[in-house]
Design a protein around this motif. Sequence first.
Motif, PDB file in Angstrom:
ATOM      1  N   GLN A   1     -24.113 -33.112 -37.514  1.00 51.16           N
ATOM      2  CA  GLN A   1     -22.495 -33.757 -38.191  1.00 51.16           C
ATOM      3  C   GLN A   1     -23.396 -34.092 -39.078  1.00 51.16           C
ATOM      4  N   LYS A   2     -24.286 -35.184 -38.591  1.00 59.71           N
ATOM      5  CA  LYS A   2     -24.615 -36.389 -39.763  1.00 59.71           C
ATOM      6  C   LYS A   2     -24.938 -35.767 -41.809  1.00 59.71           C
ATOM      7  N   ASP A   3     -24.993 -34.735 -41.807  1.00 56.47           N
ATOM      8  CA  ASP A   3     -25.107 -33.420 -42.703  1.00 56.47           C
ATOM      9  C   ASP A   3     -23.845 -34.042 -43.975  1.00 56.47           C
ATOM     10  N   PRO A   4     -24.372 -33.997 -44.833  1.00 54.54           N
ATOM     11  CA  PRO A   4     -23.762 -34.936 -45.860  1.00 54.54           C
ATOM     12  C   PRO A   4     -22.429 -33.597 -46.123  1.00 54.54           C
ATOM     13  N   TYR A   5     -22.325 -32.407 -46.276  1.00 48.42           N
ATOM     14  CA  TYR A   5     -22.205 -31.228 -46.613  1.00 48.42           C
ATOM     15  C   TYR A   5     -20.651 -31.186 -45.466  1.00 48.42           C
ATOM     16  N   VAL A   6     -21.295 -31.310 -44.137  1.00 53.41           N
ATOM     17  CA  VAL A   6     -20.158 -31.740 -42.551  1.00 53.41           C
ATOM     18  C   VAL A   6     -19.580 -33.071 -42.539  1.00 53.41           C
ATOM     19  N   SER A   7     -20.121 -34.025 -43.038  1.00 54.02           N
ATOM     20  CA  SER A   7     -19.498 -35.158 -43.406  1.00 54.02           C
ATOM     21  C   SER A   7     -19.841 -35.831 -44.691  1.00 54.02           C
ATOM     22  N   LEU A   8     -18.651 -35.739 -45.795  1.00 51.75           N
ATOM     23  CA  LEU A   8     -18.344 -35.968 -47.067  1.00 51.75           C
ATOM     24  C   LEU A   8     -19.115 -37.071 -47.560  1.00 51.75           C
ATOM     25  N   VAL A   9     -18.246 -38.028 -45.835  1.00 53.45           N
ATOM     26  CA  VAL A   9     -18.610 -39.861 -46.706  1.00 53.45           C
ATOM     27  C   VAL A   9     -19.750 -40.580 -46.698  1.00 53.45           C
ATOM     28  N   ARG A  10     -20.677 -38.883 -46.781  1.00 48.97           N
ATOM     29  CA  ARG A  10     -21.871 -39.651 -46.216  1.00 48.97           C
ATOM     30  C   ARG A  10     -22.732 -39.195 -47.168  1.00 48.97           C
ATOM     31  N   MET A  11     -22.319 -38.433 -48.414  1.00 50.50           N
ATOM     32  CA  MET A  11     -22.344 -38.204 -49.428  1.00 50.50           C
ATOM     33  C   MET A  11     -22.972 -39.513 -50.457  1.00 50.50           C
ATOM     34  N   PRO A  12     -24.408 -39.496 -50.787  1.00 49.60           N
ATOM     35  CA  PRO A  12     -24.287 -40.336 -51.949  1.00 49.60           C
ATOM     36  C   PRO A  12     -23.840 -40.232 -53.622  1.00 49.60           C
ATOM     37  N   GLU A  13     -23.226 -41.068 -53.893  1.00 44.19           N
ATOM     38  CA  GLU A  13     -22.838 -41.552 -55.195  1.00 44.19           C
ATOM     39  C   GLU A  13     -23.181 -40.613 -56.285  1.00 44.19           C
ATOM     40  N   GLU A  14     -24.414 -40.957 -55.992  1.00 43.77           N
ATOM     41  CA  GLU A  14     -25.136 -40.196 -57.377  1.00 43.77           C
ATOM     42  C   GLU A  14     -24.324 -38.479 -57.510  1.00 43.77           C
ATOM     43  N   ARG A  15     -24.343 -38.039 -55.451  1.00 45.39           N
ATOM     44  CA  ARG A  15     -24.463 -36.458 -55.623  1.00 45.39           C
ATOM     45  C   ARG A  15     -22.283 -36.034 -56.054  1.00 45.39           C
ATOM     46  N   LEU A  16     -21.820 -37.160 -56.388  1.00 47.96           N
ATOM     47  CA  LEU A  16     -20.573 -36.901 -56.350  1.00 47.96           C
ATOM     48  C   LEU A  16     -19.720 -37.313 -57.477  1.00 47.96           C
ATOM     49  N   LYS A  17     -20.571 -37.594 -58.896  1.00 47.00           N
ATOM     50  CA  LYS A  17     -20.666 -37.213 -60.224  1.00 47.00           C
ATOM     51  C   LYS A  17     -19.793 -36.282 -60.941  1.00 47.00           C
ATOM     52  N   ASP A  18     -19.267 -36.085 -61.826  1.00 48.30           N
ATOM     53  CA  ASP A  18     -19.141 -34.563 -62.995  1.00 48.30           C
ATOM     54  C   ASP A  18     -18.398 -33.735 -61.431  1.00 48.30           C
ATOM     55  N   LEU A  19     -17.495 -33.669 -60.976  1.00 50.19           N
ATOM     56  CA  LEU A  19     -16.653 -33.354 -60.086  1.00 50.19           C
ATOM     57  C   LEU A  19     -15.301 -33.067 -60.703  1.00 50.19           C
ATOM     58  N   PRO A  20     -14.956 -31.577 -60.219  1.00 54.23           N
ATOM     59  CA  PRO A  20     -13.414 -31.670 -60.862  1.00 54.23           C
ATOM     60  C   PRO A  20     -12.859 -32.416 -60.613  1.00 54.23           C
TER      61      PRO A  20
ATOM     62  N   ALA B   1     -12.069 -39.611 -50.779  1.00 53.66           N
ATOM     63  CA  ALA B   1     -11.267 -39.673 -52.327  1.00 53.66           C
ATOM     64  C   ALA B   1     -11.173 -40.916 -53.240  1.00 53.66           C
ATOM     65  N   LEU B   2     -11.704 -42.252 -52.946  1.00 56.01           N
ATOM     66  CA  LEU B   2     -12.403 -43.072 -53.540  1.00 56.01           C
ATOM     67  C   LEU B   2     -13.799 -43.112 -53.454  1.00 56.01           C
ATOM     68  N   MET B   3     -14.394 -42.782 -52.883  1.00 57.50           N
ATOM     69  CA  MET B   3     -15.553 -42.286 -53.291  1.00 57.50           C
ATOM     70  C   MET B   3     -15.638 -41.956 -54.015  1.00 57.50           C
ATOM     71  N   MET B   4     -15.293 -40.602 -54.527  1.00 60.19           N
ATOM     72  CA  MET B   4     -14.931 -39.716 -55.325  1.00 60.19           C
ATOM     73  C   MET B   4     -14.678 -40.530 -56.662  1.00 60.19           C
ATOM     74  N   ALA B   5     -13.770 -41.349 -56.910  1.00 61.96           N
ATOM     75  CA  ALA B   5     -12.983 -42.024 -57.768  1.00 61.96           C
ATOM     76  C   ALA B   5     -14.377 -42.990 -58.657  1.00 61.96           C
ATOM     77  N   ALA B   6     -14.092 -43.808 -57.060  1.00 60.83           N
ATOM     78  CA  ALA B   6     -15.722 -44.814 -57.538  1.00 60.83           C
ATOM     79  C   ALA B   6     -16.387 -44.489 -58.256  1.00 60.83           C
ATOM     80  N   ALA B   7     -17.149 -42.556 -57.993  1.00 60.46           N
ATOM     81  CA  ALA B   7     -18.249 -41.648 -58.833  1.00 60.46           C
ATOM     82  C   ALA B   7     -17.702 -41.756 -60.104  1.00 60.46           C
ATOM     83  N   GLY B   8     -16.087 -41.602 -60.864  1.00 60.82           N
ATOM     84  CA  GLY B   8     -15.685 -41.662 -61.737  1.00 60.82           C
ATOM     85  C   GLY B   8     -15.573 -39.921 -62.295  1.00 60.82           C
TER      86      GLY B   8
END
Length: 299
Positions: A212-231, A251-258
């Motif tokens: 449950q700690k895996d970032p692909y399960v709990s997306l809020v644990r995904m580091p910002e550098e892995r959230l860049k350049d998404l659709p 959603a705000l994490m994705m926005a903060a990543a650009g």
Amino acid sequence: MEQKPTREEMICMAKETRRQVTNAVVKPEELAAWPVAMENLLIPTRLGDSRCYMTSPVQEGAGPLPLIINLHGGGFIRQRTDNDQLFCRRMTCELGCRTLDVDYRVAPEYPFPAGLHECYDVTVWAWEHAEALNIDRSRILLMGHSAGGNFVLGISIMLRENRSPVRPLGIVSEYPPTDLATDPAAKKAVDPVIPAERARLYNLYYCDQEQQKDPYVSLVRMPEERLKDLPRTLFITAALDSLCFEAEKFALMMAAAGNEVTLKRFPGAGHAFTIYRRPGWEEAVELILRYAKGLFHTK
């Protein structure tokens, strides 16, 4: 210490849960109101063939069509329903696109990452077979509801990390769970409250506590550098949904990543309100249609 159930015990428990849950009834005339051509497909994936349902306009225009890949909800444990078919029929009729509805494998019979990988493989297959399907691979929209909303976000990150040539044009993620690692009892409560015991059990059906700690399960644990350049992504949340705050956090994490993110919270709405046509659903569906039309027409 309380002993957690075995996988076999969880499968029996999940089957009973599925029997007890009732869906909004979809009448035949409601389906007929959105006439489409339907095709059942078996799409090869690493887990075996995936059952999918393609809806196409009855009068198909010339040239390749946009494609929506639709991933249903159900807490990672429930299959596609007629409510999903009704939603996909409307998307096809209103947008003049094809819609590929994926009846992916569910937990606990197929725990994480089975469903995510299956839907990823279906997405890649659709892109690779664009010509045969008469779809425009530059106009593919990933759309997911609840658990499916988690999947479409994960798939988009995975495609980029795998350096895949598949680039979805956009994402629509409705009321996704994005934090299974935080105990449900510790989350901000809303009314009506989903019992923490039930939420814990649903999470455990999907994966064990460590996963449950895996970032692909709990997306809020995904580091910002892995959230860049998404659709470009549209998030829809419901104010009376216990998943509202974690979905908006991501959603705000994705926005903060650009990334370009549109977020809309619907007051007075509860979880799964769009699919089950509960208060607020008409406005939300109209928002989805406007968003998809804007993407499909502008590329």
